[in-house]
Enzyme design. Structure first.
Site, PDB file in Angstrom:
ATOM      1  N   GLY A 160       3.589  -3.569  -1.091  1.00 33.82           N
ATOM      2  CA  GLY A 160       4.881  -4.187  -0.699  1.00 33.82           C
ATOM      3  C   GLY A 160       6.058  -4.039  -1.225  1.00 33.82           C
ATOM      4  N   CYS A 199      -6.551   7.643  -0.477  1.00 37.13           N
ATOM      5  CA  CYS A 199      -6.566   6.103  -0.227  1.00 37.13           C
ATOM      6  C   CYS A 199      -7.237   5.762  -1.186  1.00 37.13           C
ATOM      7  CB  CYS A 199      -8.221   5.899   0.980  1.00 37.13           C
ATOM      8  SG  CYS A 199      -8.321   3.768   0.358  1.00 37.13           S
ATOM      9  N   ILE A 212       4.629   6.550   2.220  1.00 37.57           N
ATOM     10  CA  ILE A 212       3.348   7.145   1.176  1.00 37.57           C
ATOM     11  C   ILE A 212       2.244   6.009   1.711  1.00 37.57           C
ATOM     12  CG2 ILE A 212       4.515   8.146  -0.886  1.00 37.57           C
ATOM     13  CD1 ILE A 212       5.285   5.181  -1.822  1.00 37.57           C
TER      14      ILE A 212
END
Lengths: 253, 305
Positions: free
Chosen positions: B219, B132, B193
């Protein structure tokens, strides 16, 4: 909560840069409450990618109204849509104002495009409560009175009404208000809401504010719209799901 | 042809179809259940869980970019204990495999979270978030360190018999090396990913639009990157891959499967159209019928180069 494709009935320019759009959407119109919002997809393409949140400006029969100004490509596309074209609406979302209660006078405070939810609020309470509305903006061009009643105008530059901000305008008129029998409903920029919060706490006025924050989903899954709570320091509230309307005492603005 | 087989396997995890909802885009299931029949989905990947609750980052957490969005939520979550008490009872009502995504600040925390959660029968697998980009004290530093990824995989593997999936960072030179170390360390699969590191500035104030300065880009803007990373892993490492990155429709799902994905996760699209995953499942069925694909999983790594 619905996801519906609804046709635009009419788009009207009511101010230099402010538009009112009427949309035929029976499902949303029947279930919307004043202060709730809609998350609208203005394009089926990947630009703009995300939906845009808009207050439910008003509801009349099976139609809903939006109020917006052109801020970017999304609102530009929305304003240019022809009558009969559909838009993809997700909503109604959020909690809305709590308009019930023993207060006799609703004091509506609208700063700039913060006027957007108040035509619907006005429609909902005008036969039940007294309404006193304070509408302000930076200049005359930003002062929006569409759908409002019994209003006092103000502008920062004095081009219309009282010269000063909307909270100062309220302060000046405080003598004619019975505080113990009034409730404030407000929407506008954060600086305005902060000043209003201080004012209402000082004067012991019950106050609900509609807040704004960038968000993606509008219903709690993206966690994109946190707002600090005065009650719980260990977690944020979400503007989309816990709000957008909060009692002003419950949030840090 | 009237009946098609959409089922897929990710290691020992058997799913009725390849459509998973990505971590951080589905909450704990309750909000999205108003729009979508969870029982029709392949699986749900929960919001990242940490040992203790996390408040997350202050606003602004989200900004839209061309064909994408940046987020810096900061792993806001209720923590493992409240998840088990408050969130699991709702999820138990559904017949959908639950994959728990785990985020942590140390190897010990990853292990402890997994150890606590593994006895909960509703949880069918773990997705370990080592990548993250939105937290300062964990995440990327693991995801960019091949030894750390191997170490986390092995240590988590040691405390659960359930499938362990490692969610890989795209912000590395050779992602296949990370997939290889996951396999060598006992991991069952990789998710590829996670978001790409990105930023966005206001040209008038000259300030970053996101409080955290950097955010994770997701996106359709990242789909070509994600496809390339999935293909890279697929060509070099024999490990199941869950493809993630900008999936907007059924065609994107097929494309991810062709380059090597066994299943996919839908993320940003959930924010825009929470009914889309269910529609995509139906459209995949239509694709299979129209193209005489009896078993959808046959498409995995069917690329011709």
């Amino acid at each position: 909560m619905f996801i519906v494709n609804s046709p635009i009935v009419e788009t009207k320019q009511v101010h230099e840069n402010i538009f009112i759009q009427k949309i035929h959407s029976p499902e949303v119109a029947q279930s919307a409450k004043p202060g709730q919002f809609l998350n609208i997809r203005v394009s089926e393409n990947t630009f703009p990618l995300l939906r845009r949140p808009f207050s439910v400006c008003d509801v009349e029969g099976e139609n809903i109204y939006l109020m917006f100004n052109i801020l970017g490509e999304g609102t530009k596309m929305l304003a240019r849509k022809n009558n009969g074209e559909t838009i993809d609406i997700l909503g109604p979302l959020g909690n809305g104002f709590n308009l019930d209660g023993k207060y006799e006078t609703a004091i509506i405070i609208a700063g700039g495009l913060g006027a957007a939810p108040f035509p619907f609020v006005t429609r909902a309470i005008k036969n039940k409560k007294n309404i006193l509305t304070f509408v302000g903006g930076r200049t005359e061009q930003d002062v929006v009175t569409y759908g409002l009643e019994n209003y006092v105008l103000s502008s920062d530059d004095g081009s219309v009404g009282f010269k000063g901000n909307v909270v100062q305008s309220l302060e000046q008129d405080l003598e004619r208000i019975n505080i113990s029998k009034s409730k404030v409903f407000a929407c506008g920029p954060n600086a305005m809401l902060r000043a209003l919060k201080d004012f209402c706490i000082k004067n012991d006025l019950d106050c609900e504010v509609s807040t704004e924050c960038a968000m993606a989903c509008g219903f709690g899954i993206c966690q994109g719209c946190p707002i600090e709570s005065t009650q719980q320091s260990d977690k944020y509230l979400l503007v989309c799901k816990d709000g957008p309307v909060f009692n002003v005492k419950d949030i840090v603005i | 042809m009237s009946k098609v087989d959409l089922s897929v396997n990710i290691g020992s995890l058997k799913l009725r179809n390849p459509i998973l909802l990505a971590s951080g885009t589905v909450g704990y299931g309750n909000e999205i259940s108003e729009f979508s029949d969870l029982n029709k989905l392949g699986a749900i990947v929960t919001k990242s869980l940490s040992l203790k609750p996390r408040k997350g980052n202050p606003p602004q957490r989200i900004v839209e970019t061309p064909a994408g969005m940046l987020n810096a939520i900061g792993l806001a979550n209720v923590g493992v204990d409240e998840f088990l008490k408050e969130k699991i009872p709702f999820l138990k009502k559904y017949d959908v495999p639950l994959i728990c995504n785990i985020a942590a600040s140390s190897v010990e925390e990853y292990v402890e979270c997994t150890r606590i959660l593994t006895s909960e029968e509703t949880i069918k697998a773990f997705e370990i978030n080592v990548s993250c980009p939105n937290v300062k004290d964990g995440g990327l530093q693991f995801g960019n360190d091949i030894k750390a990824v191997g170490n986390v995989t092995a240590k988590v593997r040691a405390v659960t018999n359930k499938p362990v999936i490692i969610k890989l960072s795209p912000n590395v030179s050779y992602i296949f090396e990370f997939a290889q170390v996951v396999k060598d360390s006992g991991g069952d699969a990789v998710s590829a990913i996670n978001t790409l590191v990105g930023t966005s500035f206001n040209i008038f104030t000259k300030k970053p639009k996101i409080f955290n300065i950097n955010g994770g880009l997701s996106g359709p803007a990242i789909k070509p990157v994600a496809l390339a990373k999935v293909l890279e892993i697929s060509r070099k490492v024999d490990i199941p891959i869950i493809g993630i990155g900008g999936i907007m429709n059924w065609k994107d799902v097929i494309e991810f499967m062709i380059v090597g994905a066994s299943a996919v996760q839908i993320g940003t699209l959930n924010f825009i159209d929470p009914t889309a995953p269910e529609k995509i499942i139906k459209e995949l069925e239509d694709y299979c019928i129209a193209n005489k694909v009896e078993k959808l999983s046959n498409l995995t790594a069917s690329y011709i180069i």
